[in-house]
Design an enzyme around this catalytic site. Structure first.
Site, PDB file in Angstrom:
ATOM      1  N   LYS A   1      17.309   4.138   0.140  1.00  0.00           N
ATOM      2  CA  LYS A   1      18.120   4.008   1.351  1.00  0.00           C
ATOM      3  C   LYS A   1      19.294   3.102   0.978  1.00  0.00           C
ATOM      4  O   LYS A   1      19.294   1.902   1.276  1.00  0.00           O
ATOM      5  CB  LYS A   1      17.244   3.318   2.410  1.00  0.00           C
ATOM      6  CG  LYS A   1      17.450   3.727   3.825  1.00  0.00           C
ATOM      7  CD  LYS A   1      16.750   2.737   4.741  1.00  0.00           C
ATOM      8  CE  LYS A   1      15.431   3.228   5.259  1.00  0.00           C
ATOM      9  NZ  LYS A   1      14.838   2.264   6.234  1.00  0.00           N
TER      10      LYS A   1
ATOM     11  N   ARG B   1       0.775   6.328   7.342  1.00  0.00           N
ATOM     12  CA  ARG B   1       0.814   6.440   5.876  1.00  0.00           C
ATOM     13  C   ARG B   1       0.208   7.753   5.409  1.00  0.00           C
ATOM     14  O   ARG B   1       0.529   8.245   4.332  1.00  0.00           O
ATOM     15  CB  ARG B   1       0.021   5.299   5.223  1.00  0.00           C
ATOM     16  CG  ARG B   1       0.597   3.906   5.447  1.00  0.00           C
ATOM     17  CD  ARG B   1      -0.108   2.929   4.514  1.00  0.00           C
ATOM     18  NE  ARG B   1       0.080   1.540   4.874  1.00  0.00           N
ATOM     19  CZ  ARG B   1       1.109   0.786   4.500  1.00  0.00           C
ATOM     20  NH1 ARG B   1       2.066   1.300   3.758  1.00  0.00           N
ATOM     21  NH2 ARG B   1       1.177  -0.476   4.856  1.00  0.00           N
TER      22      ARG B   1
ATOM     23  N   VAL C   1      11.842   5.530   8.475  1.00  0.00           N
ATOM     24  CA  VAL C   1      11.039   6.739   8.233  1.00  0.00           C
ATOM     25  C   VAL C   1       9.577   6.366   7.968  1.00  0.00           C
ATOM     26  O   VAL C   1       9.282   5.260   7.532  1.00  0.00           O
ATOM     27  CB  VAL C   1      11.595   7.561   7.043  1.00  0.00           C
ATOM     28  CG1 VAL C   1      12.918   8.215   7.393  1.00  0.00           C
ATOM     29  CG2 VAL C   1      11.747   6.706   5.773  1.00  0.00           C
TER      30      VAL C   1
ATOM     31  N   ASP D   1      14.977  -0.313  -0.040  1.00  0.00           N
ATOM     32  CA  ASP D   1      15.803  -0.490   1.158  1.00  0.00           C
ATOM     33  C   ASP D   1      16.779  -1.642   0.918  1.00  0.00           C
ATOM     34  O   ASP D   1      17.812  -1.451   0.293  1.00  0.00           O
ATOM     35  CB  ASP D   1      14.877  -0.726   2.353  1.00  0.00           C
ATOM     36  CG  ASP D   1      15.616  -0.919   3.662  1.00  0.00           C
ATOM     37  OD1 ASP D   1      16.797  -0.543   3.748  1.00  0.00           O
ATOM     38  OD2 ASP D   1      15.016  -1.445   4.616  1.00  0.00           O
TER      39      ASP D   1
ATOM     40  N   GLU E   1       7.112   2.475  -6.247  1.00  0.00           N
ATOM     41  CA  GLU E   1       7.233   1.981  -4.873  1.00  0.00           C
ATOM     42  C   GLU E   1       7.634   3.132  -3.962  1.00  0.00           C
ATOM     43  O   GLU E   1       8.210   4.130  -4.413  1.00  0.00           O
ATOM     44  CB  GLU E   1       8.276   0.847  -4.896  1.00  0.00           C
ATOM     45  CG  GLU E   1       8.726   0.310  -3.585  1.00  0.00           C
ATOM     46  CD  GLU E   1       7.672  -0.444  -2.799  1.00  0.00           C
ATOM     47  OE1 GLU E   1       6.594   0.142  -2.575  1.00  0.00           O
ATOM     48  OE2 GLU E   1       7.936  -1.572  -2.364  1.00  0.00           O
ATOM     49  N   ASP E   2       7.328   3.008  -2.684  1.00  0.00           N
ATOM     50  CA  ASP E   2       7.661   4.081  -1.744  1.00  0.00           C
ATOM     51  C   ASP E   2       9.156   4.195  -1.492  1.00  0.00           C
ATOM     52  O   ASP E   2       9.724   5.275  -1.543  1.00  0.00           O
ATOM     53  CB  ASP E   2       6.882   3.919  -0.417  1.00  0.00           C
ATOM     54  CG  ASP E   2       6.949   2.506   0.160  1.00  0.00           C
ATOM     55  OD1 ASP E   2       7.749   1.677  -0.332  1.00  0.00           O
ATOM     56  OD2 ASP E   2       6.198   2.227   1.111  1.00  0.00           O
TER      57      ASP E   2
ATOM     58  N   ASP F   1       4.726   3.234   6.355  1.00  0.00           N
ATOM     59  CA  ASP F   1       4.047   2.958   7.624  1.00  0.00           C
ATOM     60  C   ASP F   1       4.975   2.385   8.674  1.00  0.00           C
ATOM     61  O   ASP F   1       6.056   1.884   8.384  1.00  0.00           O
ATOM     62  CB  ASP F   1       2.924   1.940   7.402  1.00  0.00           C
ATOM     63  CG  ASP F   1       3.475   0.540   7.138  1.00  0.00           C
ATOM     64  OD1 ASP F   1       4.303   0.392   6.211  1.00  0.00           O
ATOM     65  OD2 ASP F   1       3.112  -0.394   7.874  1.00  0.00           O
TER      66      ASP F   1
ATOM     67  N   LYS G   1       0.810  -1.193   0.000  1.00  0.00           N
ATOM     68  CA  LYS G   1       0.000   0.000   0.000  1.00  0.00           C
ATOM     69  C   LYS G   1       0.854   1.257   0.000  1.00  0.00           C
ATOM     70  O   LYS G   1       0.362   2.358  -0.158  1.00  0.00           O
ATOM     71  CB  LYS G   1      -0.884   0.015   1.263  1.00  0.00           C
ATOM     72  CG  LYS G   1      -1.804  -1.169   1.376  1.00  0.00           C
ATOM     73  CD  LYS G   1      -2.450  -1.208   2.767  1.00  0.00           C
ATOM     74  CE  LYS G   1      -2.277  -2.586   3.307  1.00  0.00           C
ATOM     75  NZ  LYS G   1      -2.513  -2.815   4.686  1.00  0.00           N
TER      76      LYS G   1
HETATM   77  P1  IMP Z   1      13.106  -3.908   0.663  1.00  0.00           P
HETATM   78  O1  IMP Z   1      12.685  -5.203   0.056  1.00  0.00           O
HETATM   79  O2  IMP Z   1      13.923  -4.094   1.893  1.00  0.00           O
HETATM   80  O3  IMP Z   1      13.775  -2.958  -0.305  1.00  0.00           O
HETATM   81  O4  IMP Z   1      11.828  -3.296   1.272  1.00  0.00           O
HETATM   82  C1  IMP Z   1      11.051  -2.382   0.704  1.00  0.00           C
HETATM   83  C2  IMP Z   1       9.818  -2.225   1.566  1.00  0.00           C
HETATM   84  O5  IMP Z   1      10.155  -2.175   2.949  1.00  0.00           O
HETATM   85  C3  IMP Z   1       9.160  -0.919   1.256  1.00  0.00           C
HETATM   86  O6  IMP Z   1       8.169  -1.091   0.316  1.00  0.00           O
HETATM   87  C4  IMP Z   1       8.592  -0.500   2.578  1.00  0.00           C
HETATM   88  O7  IMP Z   1       7.295  -1.016   2.713  1.00  0.00           O
HETATM   89  C5  IMP Z   1       9.453  -1.153   3.604  1.00  0.00           C
HETATM   90  N1  IMP Z   1      10.426  -0.200   4.194  1.00  0.00           N
HETATM   91  C6  IMP Z   1      11.750  -0.134   4.011  1.00  0.00           C
HETATM   92  N2  IMP Z   1      12.309   0.860   4.704  1.00  0.00           N
HETATM   93  C7  IMP Z   1      11.284   1.468   5.349  1.00  0.00           C
HETATM   94  C8  IMP Z   1      11.202   2.608   6.235  1.00  0.00           C
HETATM   95  O8  IMP Z   1      12.177   3.290   6.577  1.00  0.00           O
HETATM   96  N3  IMP Z   1       9.956   2.920   6.680  1.00  0.00           N
HETATM   97  C9  IMP Z   1       8.833   2.229   6.340  1.00  0.00           C
HETATM   98  N4  IMP Z   1       8.874   1.167   5.515  1.00  0.00           N
HETATM   99  C10 IMP Z   1      10.082   0.790   5.030  1.00  0.00           C
HETATM  100 MG    MG Z   2       5.789  -0.982   0.985  1.00  0.00          MG
END
Ligand code: IMP
Ligand code: MG
Length: 180
Positions: free
Chosen positions: A131, A165, A153, A103, A99-100, A159, A45
């Site tokens: 990030k 959100r 964050v 990470d 995507e938001d 969230d 979301k």
């Molecule tokens: P990744 O697979 O680790 O790149 O994760 C991405 C997902 O992790 C994003 O879509 C977010 O939902 C969540 N996420 C990663 N970092 C944060 C943060 O700092 N705050 C909130 N959600 C995060």
């Molecule tokens: Mg997400």
């Protein structure tokens, strides 16, 4: 009543700054995809506020779909992603995943791989935030609003346990919030 704002330690990216980021990305996408009829796929979301603002500014022929993916519980990435519901029809399409935040990169790495397997012509990644210090797999976004340090964050789609959100900016939570 305790307002959402009361849980915020500091604002990292203001509403104005977000606006500028969205404007800039939108111009880049218009330049790159003006004649390609791209398919925007939002990852629910977290994508909702960003995707809504971005699409309103990116007025080129395009279509829209979404996917629901979960990878997180609380503050830590579980490292395992689950796709819920139908997979969008990406065959022969130029896909832009929205995507938001990027990470560890695991979520977008897996999704991008699946889309290529399902016949997408191209797949690019558009994220509001990056990030880079969190990265665990080799992946980069094609469109990035801003870089954030390796801290958790919230706001503008992001969230903590499904809350925050709907904040119009990106902020860091007070330590006490995690203890409750
Ligand atoms: P990744 O697979 O680790 O790149 O994760 C991405 C997902 O992790 C994003 O879509 C977010 O939902 C969540 N996420 C990663 N970092 C944060 C943060 O700092 N705050 C909130 N959600 C995060
Ligand atoms: Mg997400």
């Amino acid at each position: 009543m305790r307002a959402l704002e009361d849980d915020i330690l500091r604002v990292c990216i203001s509403e104005n700054e977000i606006n500028e980021m969205v404007n800039r990305i939108s111009k880049e996408i218009i330049k790159d995809y003006g004649n390609k009829n791209p398919l925007f796929i939002g990852i629910l979301k977290g994508c909702i506020p960003f995707m809504t603002d971005l699409l309103k500014k990116t007025t080129i022929p395009s279509t829209l779909d979404y996917m629901k993916v979960s990878s997180y519980s609380g503050k830590e990435s579980t490292g395992k992603i689950t796709i819920k519901g139908d997979f969008p029809d990406v065959k022969d399409r130029d896909v832009i995943i929205v995507e938001d935040i990027l990470d560890t990169g695991r979520t977008l790495f897996e999704i991008k791989k699946l889309m290529i397997e399902k016949g997408a012509k191209s797949v690019s990644l558009c994220v509001l935030l990056d990030k880079p210090e969190g990265r665990k797999v080799d992946i980069n976004a094609d469109y990035v609003g801003g870089i954030v340090p390796n801290e958790f964050v919230v706001g503008y789609g992001l969230d903590y346990n499904e809350k925050y959100r709907n904040l119009p900016y990106i902020g860091v939570l007070k330590e006490e919030v995690y203890k409750n």
